[in-house]
Design a protein around this motif. Structure first.
Motif, PDB file in Angstrom:
ATOM      1  N   UNK B  21       0.852  -1.182   0.000  1.00  0.00           N
ATOM      2  CA  UNK B  21       0.000   0.000   0.000  1.00  0.00           C
ATOM      3  C   UNK B  21       0.887   1.231   0.000  1.00  0.00           C
ATOM      4  N   UNK B  22       0.556   2.159  -0.890  1.00  0.00           N
ATOM      5  CA  UNK B  22       1.409   3.323  -1.067  1.00  0.00           C
ATOM      6  C   UNK B  22       0.946   4.510  -0.227  1.00  0.00           C
ATOM      7  N   UNK B  23       1.936   5.260   0.252  1.00  0.00           N
ATOM      8  CA  UNK B  23       1.661   6.480   1.008  1.00  0.00           C
ATOM      9  C   UNK B  23       2.745   7.485   0.672  1.00  0.00           C
ATOM     10  N   UNK B  66       8.435   0.847   4.922  1.00  0.00           N
ATOM     11  CA  UNK B  66       9.758   1.401   4.638  1.00  0.00           C
ATOM     12  C   UNK B  66       9.655   2.883   4.364  1.00  0.00           C
ATOM     13  N   UNK B  67      10.438   3.657   5.096  1.00  0.00           N
ATOM     14  CA  UNK B  67      10.504   5.103   4.906  1.00  0.00           C
ATOM     15  C   UNK B  67      11.579   5.407   3.870  1.00  0.00           C
ATOM     16  N   UNK B  71      11.923   9.649  -1.874  1.00  0.00           N
ATOM     17  CA  UNK B  71      10.644   9.526  -2.584  1.00  0.00           C
ATOM     18  C   UNK B  71       9.475  10.069  -1.768  1.00  0.00           C
ATOM     19  N   UNK B  72       9.752  10.585  -0.594  1.00  0.00           N
ATOM     20  CA  UNK B  72       8.700  11.057   0.307  1.00  0.00           C
ATOM     21  C   UNK B  72       7.603  10.009   0.459  1.00  0.00           C
ATOM     22  N   UNK B  73       8.051   8.792   0.716  1.00  0.00           N
ATOM     23  CA  UNK B  73       7.078   7.700   0.777  1.00  0.00           C
ATOM     24  C   UNK B  73       7.242   6.883   2.056  1.00  0.00           C
TER      25      UNK B  73
END
Lengths: 116, 116
Positions: B21-23, B66-67, B71-73
């Motif tokens: 899941x992307x954030x 994973x931080x 990619x600011x993700x």
């Protein structure tokens, strides 16, 4: 230890009626929050409190009032309900103080409110 | 202003398959990031959180995130999905301004459906 509880779980109101949602926590937390959840919008902060006797506005405060007369309770009031206030309402609490950025917010089970 | 984006509104995954899941967040400094899960009809439960240190964070229920600063993700993953993982997942960031009182900014959520 019940954590965060919310009363009632479900409610149906007619436009113009009033009601109060109760949030209670038994973790001696300083900070408490009220959110509303609408499809596709995540959770948005309505009001919050950083201690007994204090309240402050969040992102979407219009049409709501709150009170925190006791540390363990945080009340959310709708004085004149509108259909736009149909939502699921969540209360959360947080230790606050030194852990304001790192501690976890604990959420109640939610109240599903429908305004006809 | 800070913002949190979850690009996927809805994901369908087969039981036993992997899930990601992307954030993405918008924030000038290193944010404090959270993933919450909401099972049907329930409140929000914290899966994991990131403040600093190791960029791979382990959480409950076999989840990890994973931080990636470049990619600011802050993507959430699980190697093998179980039917009980069907839920809505929210990414959130703490407002780090001095008067924020630990308020959370939520993404819109990703609904996960698990098929047999």
């Amino acid at each position: 230890n019940a954590g965060v509880t919310q009363t009632p779980k479900f409610r149906v109101l007619k436009t113009g009626q009033s009601m109060t949602l109760l949030c209670a926590q038994d973790m001696n937390h300083e900070y408490m929050y009220w959110y509303r959840q609408d499809p596709g919008m995540g959770l948005r902060l309505i009001h919050y409190s950083v201690g007994e006797g204090t309240t402050a506005k969040g992102e979407v405060p219009d049409g709501y009032n709150v009170s925190r007369l006791k540390k363990q309770n945080f009340l959310l009031g709708l004085e004149s309900a509108a259909p736009s206030q149909t939502s699921v309402y969540f209360c959360a609490s947080h230790t606050g103080l030194a852990g304001v950025y790192t501690d976890t917010q604990y959420f109640g089970p939610g109240t599903r409110l429908t305004v006809l | 202003a800070q913002s949190v984006t979850q690009p996927d509104i809805h994901i369908t995954v087969s039981e036993g398959a992997s899930l990601e899941l992307r954030c993405n967040y918008s924030y000038g400094a290193t944010p404090y990031l959270f993933w919450y899960v909401q099972s049907p009809g329930q409140g929000l439960q914290l899966l994991l959180k990131y403040f600093s240190g190791d960029t791979l964070v382990q959480g409950i229920k076999g989840f990890e995130a994973e931080f990636k600063r470049s990619q600011s993700s802050f993507n959430l993953r699980k190697p093998s999905v179980h039917w009980s993982d069907a839920a809505e997942y929210f990414c959130a960031v703490v407002d780090m301004t001095t008067d924020s009182w630990g308020k959370l900014q939520f993404g819109a959520g990703t609904q996960v459906v698990v098929t047999p």
